[in-house]
Design a protein around this motif. Structure first.
Motif, PDB file in Angstrom:
ATOM      1  N   ASN A  61     -10.687 -46.368  86.536  1.00  0.00           N
ATOM      2  CA  ASN A  61     -10.875 -46.963  85.204  1.00  0.00           C
ATOM      3  C   ASN A  61     -11.624 -48.287  85.255  1.00  0.00           C
ATOM      4  O   ASN A  61     -11.626 -49.019  84.273  1.00  0.00           O
ATOM      5  N   GLN A 107     -10.351 -52.430  74.379  1.00  0.00           N
ATOM      6  CA  GLN A 107      -9.949 -51.425  75.370  1.00  0.00           C
ATOM      7  C   GLN A 107      -9.994 -51.952  76.812  1.00  0.00           C
ATOM      8  O   GLN A 107     -10.139 -51.176  77.748  1.00  0.00           O
ATOM      9  N   GLU A 109      -7.835 -53.464  79.698  1.00  0.00           N
ATOM     10  CA  GLU A 109      -6.421 -53.585  80.070  1.00  0.00           C
ATOM     11  C   GLU A 109      -6.178 -54.811  80.948  1.00  0.00           C
ATOM     12  O   GLU A 109      -5.289 -55.618  80.685  1.00  0.00           O
ATOM     13  N   LYS A 110      -6.970 -54.940  82.005  1.00  0.00           N
ATOM     14  CA  LYS A 110      -6.849 -56.076  82.917  1.00  0.00           C
ATOM     15  C   LYS A 110      -8.238 -56.441  83.418  1.00  0.00           C
ATOM     16  O   LYS A 110      -9.155 -55.625  83.389  1.00  0.00           O
ATOM     17  N   ASP A 138      -3.880 -60.238  88.355  1.00  0.00           N
ATOM     18  CA  ASP A 138      -4.123 -58.841  87.984  1.00  0.00           C
ATOM     19  C   ASP A 138      -4.901 -58.077  89.054  1.00  0.00           C
ATOM     20  O   ASP A 138      -4.997 -56.853  88.996  1.00  0.00           O
ATOM     21  N   LYS A 283     -10.751 -53.533  84.175  1.00  0.00           N
ATOM     22  CA  LYS A 283     -10.049 -52.247  84.101  1.00  0.00           C
ATOM     23  C   LYS A 283      -9.870 -51.861  82.644  1.00  0.00           C
ATOM     24  O   LYS A 283      -9.260 -52.599  81.868  1.00  0.00           O
ATOM     25  N   THR A 285      -8.691 -49.146  79.497  1.00  0.00           N
ATOM     26  CA  THR A 285      -7.464 -48.379  79.237  1.00  0.00           C
ATOM     27  C   THR A 285      -7.624 -46.903  79.541  1.00  0.00           C
ATOM     28  O   THR A 285      -6.661 -46.229  79.887  1.00  0.00           O
ATOM     29  N   ASP A 286      -8.854 -46.389  79.420  1.00  0.00           N
ATOM     30  CA  ASP A 286      -9.100 -44.968  79.658  1.00  0.00           C
ATOM     31  C   ASP A 286     -10.526 -44.786  80.165  1.00  0.00           C
ATOM     32  O   ASP A 286     -11.436 -45.503  79.735  1.00  0.00           O
TER      33      ASP A 286
END
Length: 456
Positions: A61, A107, A109-110, A138, A283, A285-286
């Protein structure tokens, strides 16, 4: 019906026993065909597994942003290059870019910076070269690096730029053999860092290091990016040493970049690298958002860098998917080539069965004279062809598994024999027996019994 099948199977086995060598030679095509298909599928599955491991190392990701450091050459009095340098300047990849992505790009995440410096590690008269990596908390989650001892960096340690570190597994075994490193110090360059954690051992092959351009995580020491920038080195900050290295030329500091009046361009170090960060890992989310977010980040950074494209964006998933497609095509080609021997084996079965029909005209005539139907004759010869094919398939499966293990042991190529590959190979052998055994069986059933009895 079952009784007929068993009866014909008994006749088929008896016929095969009478001509053992011929039956074995007939089944060789099936044996080597099945074994080849299984071995090729095992190599393909092993290659697929390697790709998945590579995806795990790079992060499925993840979107990676790297600076592009240009080495410029030219004459001091080159007017064209001087004009080009005066047009636009870029601050380079920096922590402000990270914060902007964090706040504005959806979107996500990190995300983590990565600042890398080659230096030396020293403890108890032991010394070795290694890499100091500046990251945030992270980073270990993004890179799939678990912490097996101690803990991750705390928010307070990052905020205060404390001299702390998380060490790789091999660093622990070399510098802290037989003891817990937590709370102890190790000298990294000119800094004494306190160890707060140890990452798990990460298996990284030499091939992956070369092909993917990744590091051996086990040999690195990780410290908060704030610590590295404050206490070690910050390429975006102009120092007295940089002024001295300019050789008496006038130097201007603009937007985190050092600009030389002689037209040398951005240069905050001898290698021309003025970027505060060596890498920025995002990173999402998808994976379905990876390409879109990569495009958004590219546009954002281009605006922030004053339309200077001094960075490149890598989407590991796209690279690995392309490699996966290439390997899949290669495996299909190999399996297709291996399948040719199955067809050759089927032709061999047909040839021998046709010869067997001619030899057994009398037997066919006797069976039909005592009441056997054409379907019974068809079933008899079809059962014999299937018996040869299935027996060859079983032997081929065993031989294919042996080939796979031998290839893995001798050629250092990962092979994985899966139940589906065995099922496919055996199914193909069964189909070959039916397809190439049907015509001889049909021909035997259509033979005139009177002619059969008079034959010979």
């Amino acid at each position: 019906m079952l009784q007929k099948i068993l009866y014909n199977l008994d006749i088929a086995l008896e016929a095969i026993q009478r001509n053992k060598l011929r039956a074995f030679l007939t089944s060789l095509g099936i044996i080597f065909g099945v074994s080849s298909v299984i071995a090729m599928l095992a190599i393909g599955t092993g290659a697929q597994q390697e790709v998945l491991k590579q995806m795990e190392l790079l992060g499925t990701n993840n979107v990676i942003v790297q600076p592009v450091v240009e080495q410029r050459e030219g004459n001091v009095g080159d007017e064209n290059s001087a004009k080009q340098e005066k047009k636009k300047f870029s601050p380079g990849l920096n922590l402000e870019d990270l914060e902007s992505i964090k706040k504005l790009v959806p979107q996500v995440e990190k995300l983590s910076p990565e600042i890398m410096y080659e230096t030396t590690f020293i403890r108890d008269a032991r010394i070795r070269t290694g890499k100091l990596i500046g990251v945030n908390k992270d980073y270990f989650g993004i890179s799939n690096l678990g912490i097996v001892e101690g803990s991750n960096f705390s928010d307070l340690q990052i905020k205060n730029a404390d001299p702390v570190c998380v060490i790789g597994y091999d660093v622990k075994t070399r510098f802290f053999a037989g003891e817990s490193p937590i709370g102890k110090k190790i000298k990294v360059g000119h800094l004494w860092l306190t160890v707060v954690g140890v990452i798990e051992k990460k298996e990284v092959s030499t091939e992956n290091i070369e092909n993917l351009g990744i590091r051996n995580f086990n040999l690195d020491i990780y410290s908060p990016a704030t610590t590295v920038l404050l206490r070690f080195k910050n390429r975006a900050v102009l120092t007295g040493k940089d002024l001295q290295s300019s050789g008496g030329r006038s130097v201007i500091f603009m937007g985190g970049a050092m600009i030389s009046s002689s037209g040398g361009g951005n240069n905050n170090s001898g290698d021309g690298n003025y970027n505060q960060l060596d890498k920025l890992i995002v990173k999402v989310t998808d994976t379905k958002y990876s390409a879109t977010i990569a495009d958004v980040i590219s546009r954002m950074l281009q605006r922030r860098h004053n339309d200077v494209v001094d960075f490149e964006i890598i989407v590991p998933e796209q690279l690995l998917q392309q490699e996966q497609r290439t390997k899949r095509i290669f495996n299909i080609v190999l399996s297709s080539i291996a399948s040719i021997s199955l067809i050759v084996g089927g032709i061999g079965i047909m040839n021998i069965m046709l010869a067997s029909v001619v030899e057994r005209y009398r037997e066919i005539g006797v069976r039909m004279a005592v009441g056997a139907q054409k379907k019974d004759i068809e079933l008899q010869f079809l059962t014999e062809a299937l018996t040869i094919s299935i027996t060859g398939g079983f032997i081929g499966i065993i031989l294919g598994m042996a080939f796979s293990y031998a290839i893995e042991a001798t050629a250092d190529i990962a092979t994985i024999v899966t139940p589906i590959s065995i099922f496919i190979s055996f199914g193909v052998a069964l189909v070959i027996g039916v397809v190439f055994g049907y015509y001889p069986a049909k021909r035997a059933a259509q033979h005139d019994p009177v002619h059969a009895l008079r034959h010979e």
